[in-house]
Design a protein around this motif. Structure first.
Motif, PDB file in Angstrom:
ATOM      1  N   GLY A   1      45.363  23.187  42.427  1.00  9.59           N
ATOM      2  CA  GLY A   1      45.734  24.172  43.434  1.00  9.59           C
ATOM      3  C   GLY A   1      45.451  23.822  44.877  1.00  9.59           C
ATOM      4  N   GLU A   2      44.852  22.674  45.162  1.00 11.50           N
ATOM      5  CA  GLU A   2      44.558  22.339  46.549  1.00 11.50           C
ATOM      6  C   GLU A   2      45.854  22.207  47.349  1.00 11.50           C
ATOM      7  OE1 GLU A   2      40.792  19.814  47.245  1.00 11.50           O
ATOM      8  OE2 GLU A   2      41.563  19.087  45.325  1.00 11.50           O
ATOM      9  N   GLY A   3      45.966  23.021  48.410  1.00 16.39           N
ATOM     10  CA  GLY A   3      47.147  22.971  49.261  1.00 16.39           C
ATOM     11  C   GLY A   3      48.394  23.545  48.631  1.00 16.39           C
ATOM     12  N   LYS A   4      48.241  24.297  47.538  1.00 21.40           N
ATOM     13  CA  LYS A   4      49.399  24.806  46.803  1.00 21.40           C
ATOM     14  C   LYS A   4      49.480  26.336  46.882  1.00 21.40           C
ATOM     15  CE  LYS A   4      50.448  20.707  45.165  1.00 21.40           C
ATOM     16  NZ  LYS A   4      50.188  20.395  43.740  1.00 21.40           N
ATOM     17  N   LYS A   5      50.587  26.871  46.349  1.00 18.74           N
ATOM     18  CA  LYS A   5      50.800  28.313  46.270  1.00 18.74           C
ATOM     19  C   LYS A   5      50.326  28.814  44.907  1.00 18.74           C
ATOM     20  CE  LYS A   5      54.278  31.934  46.926  1.00 18.74           C
ATOM     21  NZ  LYS A   5      55.667  32.231  47.373  1.00 18.74           N
ATOM     22  N   LEU A   6      49.345  29.700  44.903  1.00 18.59           N
ATOM     23  CA  LEU A   6      48.716  30.155  43.671  1.00 18.59           C
ATOM     24  C   LEU A   6      48.861  31.661  43.497  1.00 18.59           C
ATOM     25  CD1 LEU A   6      45.339  28.175  43.900  1.00 18.59           C
ATOM     26  CD2 LEU A   6      47.430  27.501  42.684  1.00 18.59           C
ATOM     27  N   LEU A   7      48.899  32.078  42.250  1.00 23.26           N
ATOM     28  CA  LEU A   7      48.861  33.495  41.887  1.00 23.26           C
ATOM     29  C   LEU A   7      47.528  33.797  41.234  1.00 23.26           C
ATOM     30  CD1 LEU A   7      50.540  36.209  41.545  1.00 23.26           C
ATOM     31  CD2 LEU A   7      50.842  35.468  39.171  1.00 23.26           C
ATOM     32  N   ASP A   8      46.904  34.889  41.654  1.00 26.22           N
ATOM     33  CA  ASP A   8      45.715  35.404  40.973  1.00 26.22           C
ATOM     34  C   ASP A   8      46.145  36.663  40.244  1.00 26.22           C
ATOM     35  OD1 ASP A   8      43.262  36.260  40.097  1.00 26.22           O
ATOM     36  OD2 ASP A   8      42.383  36.561  42.074  1.00 26.22           O
ATOM     37  N   PHE A   9      46.230  36.576  38.920  1.00 30.21           N
ATOM     38  CA  PHE A   9      46.687  37.720  38.135  1.00 30.21           C
ATOM     39  C   PHE A   9      45.479  38.575  37.758  1.00 30.21           C
ATOM     40  CE2 PHE A   9      47.833  39.906  34.185  1.00 30.21           C
ATOM     41  CZ  PHE A   9      48.994  40.537  34.598  1.00 30.21           C
ATOM     42  N   GLY A  10      45.407  39.781  38.360  1.00 30.67           N
ATOM     43  CA  GLY A  10      44.281  40.671  38.117  1.00 30.67           C
ATOM     44  C   GLY A  10      43.072  40.299  38.952  1.00 30.67           C
ATOM     45  N   PRO A  11      43.132  40.434  40.279  1.00 31.51           N
ATOM     46  CA  PRO A  11      42.080  39.896  41.147  1.00 31.51           C
ATOM     47  C   PRO A  11      40.823  40.751  41.282  1.00 31.51           C
ATOM     48  CG  PRO A  11      43.824  40.863  42.479  1.00 31.51           C
ATOM     49  CD  PRO A  11      44.294  40.930  41.052  1.00 31.51           C
ATOM     50  N   GLY A  12      40.785  41.940  40.712  1.00 28.33           N
ATOM     51  CA  GLY A  12      39.552  42.727  40.777  1.00 28.33           C
ATOM     52  C   GLY A  12      39.164  43.083  42.200  1.00 28.33           C
ATOM     53  N   ASP A  13      38.065  42.499  42.680  1.00 30.95           N
ATOM     54  CA  ASP A  13      37.630  42.691  44.068  1.00 30.95           C
ATOM     55  C   ASP A  13      38.078  41.539  44.963  1.00 30.95           C
ATOM     56  OD1 ASP A  13      36.368  45.015  43.322  1.00 30.95           O
ATOM     57  OD2 ASP A  13      34.336  44.210  43.405  1.00 30.95           O
ATOM     58  N   GLY A  14      38.956  40.678  44.427  1.00 32.54           N
ATOM     59  CA  GLY A  14      39.405  39.499  45.173  1.00 32.54           C
ATOM     60  C   GLY A  14      38.828  38.221  44.608  1.00 32.54           C
ATOM     61  N   TRP A  15      38.547  38.237  43.314  1.00 38.56           N
ATOM     62  CA  TRP A  15      37.953  37.070  42.645  1.00 38.56           C
ATOM     63  C   TRP A  15      38.876  36.608  41.535  1.00 38.56           C
ATOM     64  CZ3 TRP A  15      36.504  34.977  38.070  1.00 38.56           C
ATOM     65  CH2 TRP A  15      35.569  33.935  38.098  1.00 38.56           C
ATOM     66  N   PRO A  16      39.237  35.311  41.500  1.00 34.84           N
ATOM     67  CA  PRO A  16      38.745  34.242  42.386  1.00 34.84           C
ATOM     68  C   PRO A  16      39.596  33.988  43.628  1.00 34.84           C
ATOM     69  CG  PRO A  16      39.971  33.268  40.592  1.00 34.84           C
ATOM     70  CD  PRO A  16      39.988  34.762  40.343  1.00 34.84           C
ATOM     71  N   SER A  17      40.598  34.835  43.880  1.00 36.91           N
ATOM     72  CA  SER A  17      41.556  34.531  44.949  1.00 36.91           C
ATOM     73  C   SER A  17      40.900  34.280  46.298  1.00 36.91           C
ATOM     74  CB  SER A  17      42.582  35.672  45.073  1.00 36.91           C
ATOM     75  OG  SER A  17      41.953  36.930  45.036  1.00 36.91           O
ATOM     76  N   LEU A  18      39.917  35.103  46.685  1.00 39.32           N
ATOM     77  CA  LEU A  18      39.352  34.988  48.028  1.00 39.32           C
ATOM     78  C   LEU A  18      38.414  33.801  48.190  1.00 39.32           C
ATOM     79  CD1 LEU A  18      38.728  38.739  48.943  1.00 39.32           C
ATOM     80  CD2 LEU A  18      40.653  37.262  49.561  1.00 39.32           C
ATOM     81  N   ILE A  19      37.836  33.310  47.102  1.00 41.02           N
ATOM     82  CA  ILE A  19      37.000  32.113  47.233  1.00 41.02           C
ATOM     83  C   ILE A  19      37.827  30.833  47.067  1.00 41.02           C
ATOM     84  CG2 ILE A  19      34.829  33.243  46.616  1.00 41.02           C
ATOM     85  CD1 ILE A  19      35.123  32.125  43.784  1.00 41.02           C
ATOM     86  N   VAL A  20      38.975  30.947  46.415  1.00 40.14           N
ATOM     87  CA  VAL A  20      39.863  29.788  46.260  1.00 40.14           C
ATOM     88  C   VAL A  20      40.763  29.620  47.489  1.00 40.14           C
ATOM     89  CG1 VAL A  20      41.807  28.871  44.909  1.00 40.14           C
ATOM     90  CG2 VAL A  20      39.828  29.846  43.735  1.00 40.14           C
ATOM     91  N   ALA A  21      41.085  30.732  48.165  1.00 41.89           N
ATOM     92  CA  ALA A  21      42.055  30.714  49.263  1.00 41.89           C
ATOM     93  C   ALA A  21      41.779  29.665  50.340  1.00 41.89           C
ATOM     94  CB  ALA A  21      42.143  32.106  49.895  1.00 41.89           C
ATOM     95  N   PRO A  22      40.522  29.410  50.744  1.00 43.56           N
ATOM     96  CA  PRO A  22      40.297  28.401  51.781  1.00 43.56           C
ATOM     97  C   PRO A  22      40.765  26.992  51.408  1.00 43.56           C
ATOM     98  CG  PRO A  22      38.370  29.816  51.567  1.00 43.56           C
ATOM     99  CD  PRO A  22      39.279  30.146  50.423  1.00 43.56           C
ATOM    100  N   PHE A  23      41.011  26.762  50.121  1.00 45.07           N
ATOM    101  CA  PHE A  23      41.408  25.429  49.663  1.00 45.07           C
ATOM    102  C   PHE A  23      42.910  25.359  49.336  1.00 45.07           C
ATOM    103  CE2 PHE A  23      37.036  26.292  48.543  1.00 45.07           C
ATOM    104  CZ  PHE A  23      36.360  25.179  49.012  1.00 45.07           C
TER     105      PHE A  23
END
Length: 344
Positions: free
Chosen positions: A74-96
């Motif tokens: 996923g580095e530098g790619k477009k990712l989907l977080d299915f069921g992010p809860g409070d933003g996990w793992p989307s918000l910690i992965v987003a910087p990468f």
């Protein structure tokens, strides 16, 4: 005799709920996720708490970050977080990543994730909602990678959800699945209880009836107009631990007039073997059950002493990344119900 008595008591509790409260059947967001201000109890490192290098669980959380990042390429790619809860793992992965989109059936979760992203200054993560059981609002072949953390099994039909995720994943794209199989509950934990605070004057008591052999669970949710701590006190008799065997028909009769809502939800919890079978049947060309980056990071934490353990986030990340990249590519025994990576 004791086992038979216990089985009869457990059956009578669920029968009593069905007979006296007529619980409404609902989906997971209606059952609990719309009612939770924080799905994680505000415990997530980086998202809610400063990273603490002396905390083993914080290391595990960083291990999961790199697990999802590397397993999805996923580095530098477009990712989907299915069921992010409070933003996990989307918000910690987003910087990468180039972009992360989180999707959830709960409007509350979308609101919380959006607020957390804004508070953290994360501009490449957005969150959208959808109606459970319908097509996901994306074109075919949209995402380079998909992260699913204990979420697919919360949908009404996990196999159909998996087919939808396959549809919107690009050819060659990867999905990484963390799931709750029921094997961990064998041997006395099939019946369980959880009490969650809803407000200062109300809480929800959730009673679990898990059938690990048939890979499903029934959850009965009782909204009780009693403060959380008071209900726990009355249930346990002042003991610190709350257990299912403290629940009785007599106790339910005692609080019946304070129960304002009753719900029931059935969720399907595939085992690792079932996931692999489904993924292959749907069309994924490679399926790899592998070890968890979170587990590896926790084990790495244990190898250090308090005197020589890395003490800042950058140093911890440097130590963790190399190990996670290795273990997430190692095949794990499927009977362990490990995390799974699948390639379209």
């Amino acid at each position: 005799m004791f086992a038979n008595d216990r089985s009869g008591r457990e059956k009578s509790i669920f029968e009593w709920i069905g007979r006296n409260l007529s619980p409404e059947s609902c989906t997971s967001e209606e059952f609990i996720y719309n009612e939770m201000e924080s799905q994680s109890g505000y415990s997530l490192p980086v998202i809610y708490q400063p990273f603490d290098a002396s905390d083993r669980w914080h290391w595990s959380d960083r291990g999961m970050l790199y697990d999802f990042l590397y397993s999805t390429n996923g580095e530098g790619k477009k990712l989907l977080d299915f069921g992010p809860g409070d933003g996990w793992p989307s918000l910690i992965v987003a910087p990468f990543a180039m972009e992360v989109i989180g999707i959830d059936a709960s409007e509350t979760r979308i609101k919380v994730c959006t607020e957390n992203a804004k508070r953290l200054g994360i501009n490449n993560a957005s969150f959208v909602s959808y109606k459970p059981g319908t097509e996901l609002p994306f074109e075919d072949n949209t995402f380079d990678g998909i992260m699913a953390a204990s979420s697919i099994e919360q949908t009404p039909d996990p196999r159909k959800t998996l087919e939808e995720l396959y549809r919107i994943l690009k050819p060659g794209g990867r999905i990484r699945i963390y799931y709750e199989a029921l094997s961990d509950y064998k041997g006395g934990f099939e019946k369980d209880i959880w009490i969650v605070k809803l407000s200062e004057s109300a809480c929800k008591m959730v009673l679990y009836d898990r059938d690990w052999e048939n890979e499903y669970a029934l959850q009965y949710g009782l909204t009780v107009d009693i403060p959380e701590e008071e209900l726990k006190e009355r249930l346990s008799g002042g003991k610190e631990e709350i257990r299912f065997d403290q629940v009785s028909v007599a106790f339910l009769e005692e609080i019946k007039n304070r129960i304002s809502r009753a719900q029931v939800m059935k969720t399907i919890h595939p085992s690792g073997k079932t996931w692999v079978s489904w993924l292959k049947a749907i069309g994924f060309k490679e399926v790899l059950p592998s070890y968890s980056g979170g587990m590896a990071a926790s084990e790495l934490f244990d190898l250090y002493s308090d005197d020589n353990r890395p003490s800042d986030l950058k140093s911890v990340d440097e130590a963790i990344k190399k190990v996670v990249k290795i273990v997430t590519g190692l095949e794990a025994p499927i009977d362990f119900d490990p995390m799974i990576t699948a390639v379209k």
